[in-house]
Design a protein around this motif. Structure first.
Motif, short mmCIF file in Angstrom:
data_model
loop_
_atom_site.label_atom_id
_atom_site.label_comp_id
_atom_site.label_asym_id
_atom_site.label_seq_id
_atom_site.Cartn_x
_atom_site.Cartn_y
_atom_site.Cartn_z
N ASP A 173 0.81 -1.22 0.00
CA ASP A 173 0.00 0.00 0.00
C ASP A 173 0.85 1.27 0.00
O ASP A 173 0.33 2.35 0.26
CB ASP A 173 -0.93 0.02 1.22
CG ASP A 173 -2.06 -0.97 1.10
OD1 ASP A 173 -2.40 -1.32 -0.04
OD2 ASP A 173 -2.58 -1.40 2.14
N ALA A 174 2.11 1.14 -0.28
CA ALA A 174 3.00 2.30 -0.24
C ALA A 174 2.55 3.33 -1.27
O ALA A 174 2.35 3.02 -2.43
CB ALA A 174 4.44 1.88 -0.52
N GLY A 175 2.34 4.56 -0.83
CA GLY A 175 1.91 5.63 -1.72
C GLY A 175 0.41 5.76 -1.85
O GLY A 175 -0.07 6.74 -2.41
N ALA A 176 -0.34 4.81 -1.36
CA ALA A 176 -1.80 4.86 -1.49
C ALA A 176 -2.38 6.03 -0.70
O ALA A 176 -3.33 6.66 -1.14
CB ALA A 176 -2.43 3.55 -1.04
N GLY A 177 -1.82 6.33 0.45
CA GLY A 177 -2.34 7.42 1.27
C GLY A 177 -2.24 8.75 0.56
O GLY A 177 -3.18 9.56 0.59
N PHE A 178 -1.13 8.99 -0.13
CA PHE A 178 -0.97 10.24 -0.87
C PHE A 178 -1.98 10.35 -1.99
O PHE A 178 -2.58 11.40 -2.20
CB PHE A 178 0.45 10.34 -1.43
CG PHE A 178 0.62 11.51 -2.35
CD1 PHE A 178 0.73 12.79 -1.84
CD2 PHE A 178 0.65 11.34 -3.72
CE1 PHE A 178 0.86 13.88 -2.68
CE2 PHE A 178 0.78 12.42 -4.56
CZ PHE A 178 0.90 13.69 -4.04
N VAL A 179 -2.20 9.26 -2.71
CA VAL A 179 -3.14 9.27 -3.83
C VAL A 179 -4.55 9.53 -3.32
O VAL A 179 -5.31 10.32 -3.91
CB VAL A 179 -3.07 7.94 -4.62
CG1 VAL A 179 -4.16 7.87 -5.67
CG2 VAL A 179 -1.70 7.78 -5.26
N GLU A 180 -4.92 8.91 -2.22
CA GLU A 180 -6.25 9.13 -1.65
C GLU A 180 -6.40 10.57 -1.17
O GLU A 180 -7.44 11.20 -1.37
CB GLU A 180 -6.48 8.16 -0.50
CG GLU A 180 -6.58 6.72 -0.96
CD GLU A 180 -6.47 5.72 0.16
OE1 GLU A 180 -6.25 6.13 1.32
OE2 GLU A 180 -6.60 4.53 -0.11
N TYR A 181 -5.37 11.10 -0.52
CA TYR A 181 -5.41 12.49 -0.04
C TYR A 181 -5.53 13.45 -1.22
O TYR A 181 -6.32 14.40 -1.16
CB TYR A 181 -4.14 12.78 0.76
CG TYR A 181 -4.05 14.18 1.29
CD1 TYR A 181 -4.85 14.59 2.35
CD2 TYR A 181 -3.18 15.10 0.73
CE1 TYR A 181 -4.78 15.88 2.84
CE2 TYR A 181 -3.10 16.39 1.22
CZ TYR A 181 -3.90 16.77 2.27
OH TYR A 181 -3.83 18.04 2.75
N MET A 219 -8.62 16.09 -2.01
CA MET A 219 -8.36 17.52 -2.21
C MET A 219 -8.93 18.00 -3.55
O MET A 219 -9.46 19.11 -3.63
CB MET A 219 -6.86 17.81 -2.14
CG MET A 219 -6.26 17.59 -0.76
SD MET A 219 -7.10 18.50 0.55
CE MET A 219 -6.72 20.16 0.10
N ILE A 220 -8.84 17.19 -4.58
CA ILE A 220 -9.42 17.56 -5.89
C ILE A 220 -10.93 17.66 -5.79
O ILE A 220 -11.54 18.59 -6.33
CB ILE A 220 -8.98 16.55 -6.96
CG1 ILE A 220 -7.49 16.71 -7.25
CG2 ILE A 220 -9.80 16.70 -8.23
CD1 ILE A 220 -6.91 15.63 -8.12
N ILE A 221 -11.56 16.74 -5.08
CA ILE A 221 -13.02 16.78 -4.93
C ILE A 221 -13.44 18.02 -4.14
O ILE A 221 -14.39 18.72 -4.51
CB ILE A 221 -13.51 15.49 -4.24
CG1 ILE A 221 -13.35 14.30 -5.21
CG2 ILE A 221 -14.97 15.62 -3.80
CD1 ILE A 221 -13.62 12.96 -4.58
N VAL A 222 -12.74 18.31 -3.04
CA VAL A 222 -13.07 19.49 -2.22
C VAL A 222 -12.89 20.77 -3.04
O VAL A 222 -13.74 21.67 -2.99
CB VAL A 222 -12.22 19.51 -0.93
CG1 VAL A 222 -12.34 20.84 -0.21
CG2 VAL A 222 -12.63 18.37 -0.02
N ALA A 223 -11.79 20.85 -3.80
CA ALA A 223 -11.57 22.03 -4.64
C ALA A 223 -12.67 22.17 -5.68
O ALA A 223 -13.14 23.28 -5.96
CB ALA A 223 -10.20 21.95 -5.32
N GLY A 224 -13.10 21.06 -6.25
CA GLY A 224 -14.19 21.10 -7.22
C GLY A 224 -15.49 21.60 -6.61
O GLY A 224 -16.24 22.36 -7.23
N ILE A 225 -15.76 21.20 -5.39
CA ILE A 225 -16.97 21.67 -4.70
C ILE A 225 -16.90 23.17 -4.48
O ILE A 225 -17.89 23.89 -4.72
CB ILE A 225 -17.16 20.91 -3.37
CG1 ILE A 225 -17.52 19.45 -3.66
CG2 ILE A 225 -18.23 21.57 -2.51
CD1 ILE A 225 -17.51 18.56 -2.44
#
Length: 69
Positions: free
Chosen positions: A24-32, A36-42
């Motif tokens: 799962d290395a790097g998965a946390g960054f991708v999810e974060y 952030m993209i969804i929040v910015a879109g809202i």
């Protein structure tokens, strides 16, 4: 290098990455980043549609109802 050898090497590498301790290395960054993209879109939609005044007015009215002002 033969096709069979390359396939076996690829298969071993993929299997170790899927089942290893760092699977799962790097998965946390991708999810974060996705959140952030969804929040910015809202925020862009709220600003683009002019809903910011309506939302702040609704919040102000709700607070006035609670505190009785």
């Amino acid at each position: 290098m033969s096709f069979k050898h390359r396939f076996t090497t690829w298969k071993t590498t993929v299997t170790s990455r899927m089942r290893g301790k760092n699977r799962d290395a790097g998965a946390g960054f991708v999810e974060y980043a996705g959140i952030m993209i969804i929040v910015a879109g809202i925020f862009v939609m709220i600003d683009g549609l002019g809903l910011d005044g309506m939302i702040s007015g609704a919040i102000r009215d709700a607070i006035a109802d609670v505190v009785g002002g």
